[in-house]
Design an enzyme around this catalytic site. Structure first.
Site, PDB file in Angstrom:
ATOM      1  N   HIS A   1      -1.900 -11.872  -0.405  1.00 28.04           N
ATOM      2  CA  HIS A   1      -3.068 -10.979  -0.382  1.00 28.04           C
ATOM      3  C   HIS A   1      -2.665  -9.574   0.067  1.00 28.04           C
ATOM      4  CE1 HIS A   1      -7.448 -10.122   0.388  1.00 28.04           C
ATOM      5  NE2 HIS A   1      -6.904  -9.233   1.207  1.00 28.04           N
ATOM      6  N   GLU A   2      -1.999  -9.486   1.203  1.00 29.72           N
ATOM      7  CA  GLU A   2      -1.621  -8.162   1.715  1.00 29.72           C
ATOM      8  C   GLU A   2      -0.600  -7.487   0.807  1.00 29.72           C
ATOM      9  OE1 GLU A   2      -3.462  -6.903   3.818  1.00 29.72           O
ATOM     10  OE2 GLU A   2      -4.444  -8.733   4.502  1.00 29.72           O
TER      11      GLU A   2
ATOM     12  N   HIS B   1      -2.467  -5.580  -1.861  1.00 30.80           N
ATOM     13  CA  HIS B   1      -2.853  -4.238  -1.395  1.00 30.80           C
ATOM     14  C   HIS B   1      -1.647  -3.309  -1.441  1.00 30.80           C
ATOM     15  CE1 HIS B   1      -6.928  -4.928  -0.137  1.00 30.80           C
ATOM     16  NE2 HIS B   1      -6.621  -5.840   0.770  1.00 30.80           N
TER      17      HIS B   1
END
Length: 715
Positions: A491-492, A495
């Site tokens: 997920h990170e 980003h």
């Protein structure tokens, strides 16, 4: 770091690490609290001078004369202040916190005054109406358009009599947000529960016991020490057969930063966030009213994809209605299992839920999360993540040697197809005292074309809070992480990729800059999907002891369990989102007193959730996303962007039917070009349509989440 020829730092200031790094990378470990005041004060003066020059009648309203010098000065300030803010989050000390708190009002006041500067606003208007505007690139035009909008939302059109109050509101909100975060960190750090009788550890995995022993040793204690940091807290809730221990830890966790903390979590009343929340909500409402909006929710969506307050509320309620039948089924199954198999006859208590859920999952799917965890050593997971990125997007990730702030921090370079460094990123993986909980990506430096034509490559921070490696019998064990942690890491990284792979050279819209807040989670949630693909997991797993990859039969069990209890997990997210939304859309903060914020959250949970609420739970008092993390009236964006990300991922599933692999580089390159590379230079809706060729649909998300329905919902 560009400095005005009229205003240069002294010889002493040039040695200050917050000044000396220029356009490079800060020497984080050299930054002392005493460096912060002198550096930030100087950069504030420099930025103020740049503003004065920008609004001078002699300054032409064109990109090179107006925006470039202004961007130089404000970027210098933002980057150095960003270093201080980052260190405050990952390496908190009393001295650093005090220095940060001392300068925060000044930095907040500067950026507030920048947004209110009517003369500067007029200069940007003049640029937008000039012949020079037509010569700008699409990205540069978007920077100007966004700036004009932000001036309006920043109070530039307020009267001179109103502006001081508007500035004070920004200052007060910043300080309250910092205090909220400090209270949560202090409340989390202060609690330690020590066990000296090994029989009380029954049910806990070996690595959780080893970590508790290591924590006790670090703190100079005998036995095993448990804290409220998630890697220590959650294994107790999930595996401990000691029900009183689960209750003790649960009650401590859910009462942090509340009036109940002295009784349950060894906290101080000074850390109670109850009044802090009310004050923040009052200030946000006042800010919205001053700008002509009915409420803060209406103000918040002005720069977002959502078109109205009612649309967001309906979107969330729609989700709740779709999820509730599945959630009721989940809860009924869990309650019956606890009664018949775990002898919990009088009903599940909140401290039983994670434990009973893990037992039910083990019985139904014949594996445990701890068993699965042994196949995810962090170094192997990183190799697998990097392989996915390299395969899909045609880049290469290599270790770098950037200056860091802690021995555990790693740094990496991202090279393009020509072998040139296109970006850098940091990974700070482990939980530790003085580090804010949770996981996040932040911007250390943005991509930008400099005045000399060179490209400033972007740099990102990826921060997680995984359980750190521990020593057993004097030997340091290889760190393993849970599959949920793997999802967090992907997920990170999503980003990060949004920030790192941008090809936009106008800083204001490069990478994540300028992206609508309710679309910014698209790339992060998109990456999570690869954590459920066999072709990915097979190559990124290796048992911590045997080195063997994840067996296919265990993967099949894991996949079958993917949507285990997803009904009530979805409802949990919706309840949090609706609580945030209605606090900012319909809550009367002016008349509210006492526990009104908590009461609203309870009423929403009573309406939508299926799990009974604990009377002592004060979860809202640690809801840092909306009271300290920039998600105020924006938490709904996780669900909003999840619709987009699931639809985007379905393009890779469609490609896999033709190529046999979801790691389809042709689709990956299209995604990179249409979503990642363009950053905020065009609207998220345009980027989505450019990639998918149509409007988004909720169907893929419902299918992925096991919330099967024939109806279709469109954003």
């Amino acid at each position: 770091m560009t400095t005005s020829t009229l205003f240069k730092p002294s010889a002493e200031l040039q040695k200050n690490p917050l000044i000396a790094f220029g356009r490079g990378i800060c020497a984080y470990s050299e930054v002392k609290p005493s460096d912060i005041g002198p550096a930030i004060n100087f950069l504030l003066q420099q930025a103020e001078q740049a503003v004065a020059v920008a609004i001078s009648p002699s300054t032409s309203a064109n990109w090179n004369d107006l925006l470039e010098p202004l961007e130089d000065a404000t970027e210098s300030l933002s980057r150095s202040w960003g270093v201080v803010s980052h260190l405050n989050s990952v390496a908190d000390t009393p001295e650093l916190r005090a220095a940060y708190g001392e300068m925060m009002p000044k930095v907040t006041a500067f950026f507030s005054s920048l947004g209110q500067n009517l003369a500067l606003y007029q200069k940007f208007k003049e640029l937008s109406q000039s012949a020079d505007y037509a010569t700008l690139s699409a990205a540069q035009k978007k920077v100007v358009e966004n700036s004009l909008r932000d001036f309006r939302l920043g109070g530039a059109e307020l009267s001179d009599a109103e502006k001081p109050r508007f500035s004070a509101i920004q200052d007060e909100q910043a300080m309250l947000g910092k205090a909220f975060s400090d209270h949560v960190l202090d409340a989390t750090d202060s609690f330690v529960h020590v066990i000296t009788d090994q029989s009380e550890l029954v049910g806990l995995p070996e690595d959780a016991i080893a970590a508790a022993a290591d924590t006790a040793q670090q703190k100079g204690l005998e036995g095993w020490a448990f804290t409220l940091h998630f890697p220590s807290y959650y294994p107790v809730m999930q595996y401990s057969e000691n029900r009183p221990l689960r209750r003790l830890m649960y009650e401590a966790y859910v009462t942090r930063a509340s009036e109940l903390a002295p009784e349950f979590s060894k906290g101080k009343l000074d850390w109670d966030n109850t009044s802090n929340m009310l004050e923040q909500l009052k200030l946000r409402d006042e800010e919205a009213q001053m700008l002509g909006f009915k409420n803060y929710a209406a103000l918040s969506i002005a720069p977002k994809m959502a078109s109205s307050v009612e649309e967001v509320d309906a979107f969330l309620c729609n989700f709740a209605q779709k999820a509730k039948p599945f959630a009721l089924k989940d809860w009924q199954e869990l309650s019956e299992f606890a009664k018949t198999e775990l002898a919990i006859a009088n009903g599940l208590e909140p401290w039983d839920i994670a434990f009973a859920s893990e037992r039910l999952k083990q019985e139904r799917y014949s594996f445990s999360e701890n068993e699965l965890k042994q196949y995810f050593p962090l170094p192997k997971v990183l190799d697998g993540l990097f392989q996915v990125i390299q395969t899909l997007f045609g880049v290469k990730i290599e270790s770098a040697d950037l200056p860091t702030w802690h021995a555990d921090v790693q740094s990496f370079s991202v090279k393009n197809a020509e072998g040139k460094i296109a970006a850098y990123f940091y990974l700070d993986p482990y939980a530790r005292p003085g580090k804010r909980g949770g996981a996040w990506m932040d911007d250390a430096r943005g991509r930008r074309e400099l005045a000399n034509g060179e490209i400033q490559v972007p740099v990102a921070y990826l921060v997680c809070n995984f359980a750190p490696p521990v020593k057993v019998d004097g030997v340091l064990r290889q760190p393993t992480i849970t599959h949920d942690d793997v999802i967090t890491l992907f997920h990170e990284s999503g980003h990060g990729l949004h920030h790192l792979l941008t090809q936009v050279s106008a800083l204001g819209v490069s990478g994540i800059n300028g992206v609508e807040w309710d679309a910014v989670e698209l790339p992060s949630q998109f990456m999570e999907n690869f954590c459920w693909e066999w072709e990915v997991l097979e190559k990124m797993t290796a048992h911590a002891e045997t080195g063997k990859p994840l067996p296919k039969d265990l993967f099949d069990k894991m996949l079958a369990a993917k949507n285990f209890q997803n009904g009530y997990m979805t409802l949990r997210q919706v309840v949090m989102s609706l609580t945030d939304w209605r606090l900012h859309a319909s809550f009367d903060a002016k008349k509210a007193r006492g526990h009104a914020v908590l009461d609203l959250s309870r009423s929403i949970a009573d309406q939508f959730n299926v799990i009974p609420q604990a009377a002592i739970s004060r979860w809202i008092n640690t809801f840092s996303h909306i009271f300290a993390g920039g998600y105020a009236a924006g938490y709904y964006s996780y669900k909003w962007a999840e619709v987009l990300s699931a639809d985007v991922y379905s393009a890779f599933e469609e490609a896999a039917k033709l190529t046999g692999s979801v790691l389809d580089q042709r689709t990956g390159v299209r995604y990179r070009q249409e979503i990642l590379e363009v950053g905020g230079s065009r609207s998220a809706a345009e980027s989505f349509k450019a990639f998918r060729g149509r409007e988004p649909s909720i169907d893929a998300l419902l299918r992925h989440g096991g919330l099967v329905t024939q109806s279709e919902f469109r954003l």
